[in-house]
Design a protein around this motif. Structure first.
Motif, PDB file in Angstrom:
ATOM      1  N   GLU A   1       0.836  -1.203   0.000  1.00  0.00           N
ATOM      2  CA  GLU A   1       0.000   0.000   0.000  1.00  0.00           C
ATOM      3  C   GLU A   1       0.869   1.251   0.000  1.00  0.00           C
ATOM      4  O   GLU A   1       0.589   2.224  -0.713  1.00  0.00           O
ATOM      5  N   CYS A   2       1.948   1.222   0.774  1.00  0.00           N
ATOM      6  CA  CYS A   2       2.842   2.384   0.853  1.00  0.00           C
ATOM      7  C   CYS A   2       3.575   2.644  -0.455  1.00  0.00           C
ATOM      8  O   CYS A   2       3.956   3.793  -0.739  1.00  0.00           O
ATOM      9  N   THR A   3       3.788   1.613  -1.250  1.00  0.00           N
ATOM     10  CA  THR A   3       4.536   1.757  -2.502  1.00  0.00           C
ATOM     11  C   THR A   3       3.626   1.812  -3.732  1.00  0.00           C
ATOM     12  O   THR A   3       4.105   1.756  -4.863  1.00  0.00           O
ATOM     13  N   GLY A   4       2.324   1.918  -3.513  1.00  0.00           N
ATOM     14  CA  GLY A   4       1.405   2.118  -4.627  1.00  0.00           C
ATOM     15  C   GLY A   4       1.153   0.908  -5.495  1.00  0.00           C
ATOM     16  O   GLY A   4       0.841   1.045  -6.685  1.00  0.00           O
ATOM     17  N   VAL A   5       1.254  -0.285  -4.932  1.00  0.00           N
ATOM     18  CA  VAL A   5       0.941  -1.493  -5.690  1.00  0.00           C
ATOM     19  C   VAL A   5      -0.538  -1.467  -6.089  1.00  0.00           C
ATOM     20  O   VAL A   5      -1.404  -1.086  -5.299  1.00  0.00           O
ATOM     21  N   ASP A   6      -0.819  -1.878  -7.303  1.00  0.00           N
ATOM     22  CA  ASP A   6      -2.189  -1.816  -7.818  1.00  0.00           C
ATOM     23  C   ASP A   6      -3.065  -2.960  -7.334  1.00  0.00           C
ATOM     24  O   ASP A   6      -4.299  -2.844  -7.330  1.00  0.00           O
ATOM     25  N   GLY A   7      -2.451  -4.056  -6.931  1.00  0.00           N
ATOM     26  CA  GLY A   7      -3.239  -5.177  -6.444  1.00  0.00           C
ATOM     27  C   GLY A   7      -2.349  -6.339  -6.054  1.00  0.00           C
ATOM     28  O   GLY A   7      -1.238  -6.496  -6.582  1.00  0.00           O
ATOM     29  N   ILE A   8      -2.822  -7.141  -5.115  1.00  0.00           N
ATOM     30  CA  ILE A   8      -2.118  -8.340  -4.675  1.00  0.00           C
ATOM     31  C   ILE A   8      -2.935  -9.553  -5.095  1.00  0.00           C
ATOM     32  O   ILE A   8      -4.160  -9.581  -4.920  1.00  0.00           O
ATOM     33  N   ILE A   9      -2.253 -10.557  -5.634  1.00  0.00           N
ATOM     34  CA  ILE A   9      -2.916 -11.768  -6.114  1.00  0.00           C
ATOM     35  C   ILE A   9      -2.489 -12.944  -5.246  1.00  0.00           C
ATOM     36  O   ILE A   9      -1.286 -13.186  -5.073  1.00  0.00           O
ATOM     37  N   ILE A  10      -3.459 -13.646  -4.687  1.00  0.00           N
ATOM     38  CA  ILE A  10      -3.187 -14.822  -3.862  1.00  0.00           C
ATOM     39  C   ILE A  10      -4.029 -15.984  -4.368  1.00  0.00           C
ATOM     40  O   ILE A  10      -5.022 -15.782  -5.059  1.00  0.00           O
ATOM     41  N   GLN A  11      -3.617 -17.194  -4.019  1.00  0.00           N
ATOM     42  CA  GLN A  11      -4.371 -18.383  -4.410  1.00  0.00           C
ATOM     43  C   GLN A  11      -5.399 -18.721  -3.342  1.00  0.00           C
ATOM     44  O   GLN A  11      -5.188 -18.480  -2.161  1.00  0.00           O
ATOM     45  N   LYS A  12      -6.519 -19.284  -3.762  1.00  0.00           N
ATOM     46  CA  LYS A  12      -7.596 -19.591  -2.821  1.00  0.00           C
ATOM     47  C   LYS A  12      -7.178 -20.601  -1.767  1.00  0.00           C
ATOM     48  O   LYS A  12      -7.582 -20.512  -0.609  1.00  0.00           O
ATOM     49  N   LYS A  13      -6.357 -21.562  -2.175  1.00  0.00           N
ATOM     50  CA  LYS A  13      -5.942 -22.600  -1.236  1.00  0.00           C
ATOM     51  C   LYS A  13      -4.440 -22.524  -0.973  1.00  0.00           C
ATOM     52  O   LYS A  13      -3.660 -22.269  -1.887  1.00  0.00           O
ATOM     53  N   GLY A  14      -4.075 -22.757   0.287  1.00  0.00           N
ATOM     54  CA  GLY A  14      -2.671 -22.930   0.619  1.00  0.00           C
ATOM     55  C   GLY A  14      -1.945 -21.710   1.118  1.00  0.00           C
ATOM     56  O   GLY A  14      -0.829 -21.812   1.627  1.00  0.00           O
ATOM     57  N   GLY A  15      -2.544 -20.523   0.987  1.00  0.00           N
ATOM     58  CA  GLY A  15      -1.870 -19.307   1.405  1.00  0.00           C
ATOM     59  C   GLY A  15      -2.299 -18.838   2.781  1.00  0.00           C
ATOM     60  O   GLY A  15      -3.143 -19.443   3.441  1.00  0.00           O
ATOM     61  N   ALA A  16      -1.700 -17.750   3.220  1.00  0.00           N
ATOM     62  CA  ALA A  16      -2.042 -17.170   4.517  1.00  0.00           C
ATOM     63  C   ALA A  16      -3.483 -16.677   4.513  1.00  0.00           C
ATOM     64  O   ALA A  16      -3.954 -16.132   3.509  1.00  0.00           O
ATOM     65  N   PRO A  17      -4.200 -16.855   5.602  1.00  0.00           N
ATOM     66  CA  PRO A  17      -5.599 -16.417   5.649  1.00  0.00           C
ATOM     67  C   PRO A  17      -5.726 -14.907   5.771  1.00  0.00           C
ATOM     68  O   PRO A  17      -4.840 -14.230   6.298  1.00  0.00           O
ATOM     69  N   VAL A  18      -6.821 -14.389   5.248  1.00  0.00           N
ATOM     70  CA  VAL A  18      -7.166 -12.980   5.458  1.00  0.00           C
ATOM     71  C   VAL A  18      -8.020 -12.934   6.714  1.00  0.00           C
ATOM     72  O   VAL A  18      -9.220 -13.194   6.676  1.00  0.00           O
ATOM     73  N   ASN A  19      -7.391 -12.608   7.839  1.00  0.00           N
ATOM     74  CA  ASN A  19      -8.109 -12.657   9.116  1.00  0.00           C
ATOM     75  C   ASN A  19      -7.679 -11.503  10.013  1.00  0.00           C
ATOM     76  O   ASN A  19      -7.048 -10.539   9.550  1.00  0.00           O
ATOM     77  N   ALA A  20      -8.029 -11.604  11.285  1.00  0.00           N
ATOM     78  CA  ALA A  20      -7.742 -10.521  12.221  1.00  0.00           C
ATOM     79  C   ALA A  20      -6.255 -10.237  12.322  1.00  0.00           C
ATOM     80  O   ALA A  20      -5.835  -9.071  12.445  1.00  0.00           O
ATOM     81  N   ASP A  21      -5.422 -11.279  12.279  1.00  0.00           N
ATOM     82  CA  ASP A  21      -3.981 -11.074  12.376  1.00  0.00           C
ATOM     83  C   ASP A  21      -3.429 -10.329  11.171  1.00  0.00           C
ATOM     84  O   ASP A  21      -2.555  -9.457  11.305  1.00  0.00           O
ATOM     85  N   SER A  22      -3.922 -10.663   9.975  1.00  0.00           N
ATOM     86  CA  SER A  22      -3.447  -9.949   8.788  1.00  0.00           C
ATOM     87  C   SER A  22      -3.945  -8.509   8.777  1.00  0.00           C
ATOM     88  O   SER A  22      -3.254  -7.610   8.292  1.00  0.00           O
TER      89      SER A  22
END
Length: 256
Positions: free
Chosen positions: A129-150
């Motif tokens: 976000e600080c470096t102006g990235v246009d978007g982040i792409i992650i895979q549905k399975k196997g990656g870090a969860p989008v949760n309270a910690d993230s």
């Protein structure tokens, strides 16, 4: 509600859980963004089979756990399943790519290949976000969860950064390449450093998992490989630190 259990339980720090097999089935069918489902080991039955098929069809991350884990997640009658609802809405990759290109910006995307540590994930989102990235792409399975910690480790940047969940990283790479975006894999398996790469063109950086790096199947299809020069005795950097170095090199070149 037809006699079945339907519970929505707010959790601390922007998380919500849903528990009860039928409740989770209804949530998936209604389009709720389910981040992960915890399932009691050995669970059986027709209703569970219906849920299991839905989870597979929608490529929702699952984890089979002992009942003690579920009891720690909630004190309610969970019926052997607890789902975590994502605190954000995910973006469609095709729509996002078109939007960025039409905006006139030089595209700058980040692809996370099986990154599993939630704190690294949050830190990367914050730097992106600080470096102006246009978007982040992650895979549905196997990656870090989008949760309270993230959410916490991103310092709230997760609510400002477009994130796309895709079925397969390779398909996302092919789509970006067909849109004129060069793919650069951050890997130690090369003689080229990031200073040898032209980042003034549309690019997407692939960062790998903490233990294995970028997978070999991904390395075969990217346009360039690049590494950070390591002058000390420790062989590698933390992935979030390495990601920051790559993103700021993009900024340096584009501001030059």
């Amino acid at each position: 509600m037809g006699g079945f259990l339907f519970y929505l339980c707010p959790m601390q720090d922007n998380n919500t859980q849903i528990f009860g097999i039928r409740a989770i089935i209804e949530a998936i069918n209604s389009g709720s963004t389910i981040d992960k489902v915890f399932i009691q080991k050995g669970l059986r039955g027709d209703l569970f089979n219906e849920l299991d098929q839905l989870l597979r069809t929608n490529a929702i991350s699952t984890s089979f756990v002992p009942p003690e884990k579920l009891n720690r997640l909630t004190k309610k009658n969970h019926q052997g399943v607890v789902a975590l609802v994502s605190p954000i809405e995910f973006h469609d990759l095709d729509t996002l790519v078109i939007s960025v290109i039409e905006s006139g910006r030089i595209p700058k995307f980040l692809i996370l290949d099986q990154l599993s540590d939630v704190r690294n994930f949050g830190a990367i989102i914050r730097t992106a976000e600080c470096t102006g990235v246009d978007g982040i792409i992650i895979q549905k399975k196997g990656g870090a969860p989008v949760n309270a910690d993230s959410v916490k480790t991103s310092a709230g940047a997760i609510f400002k950064m477009p994130i796309c969940k895709v079925d397969h990283i390779k398909d996302a790479i092919y789509h970006l390449q067909s849109s004129g975006i060069q793919i650069i894999a951050a890997t130690e398996k090369t003689e080229n450093t990031l200073y040898d790469v032209d980042f003034t063109v549309p690019v997407a950086i692939v960062m790998g998992s903490e233990g294995k790096g970028v997978s070999s199947s991904i390395l075969k299809i990217v346009d360039h490989h690049a590494k950070l020069p390591i002058l000390g005795e420790i062989a590698s950097l933390n992935v979030s630190v390495a990601c920051g170095a790559f993103l700021y090199e993009i900024i340096r070149q584009r501001l030059a």
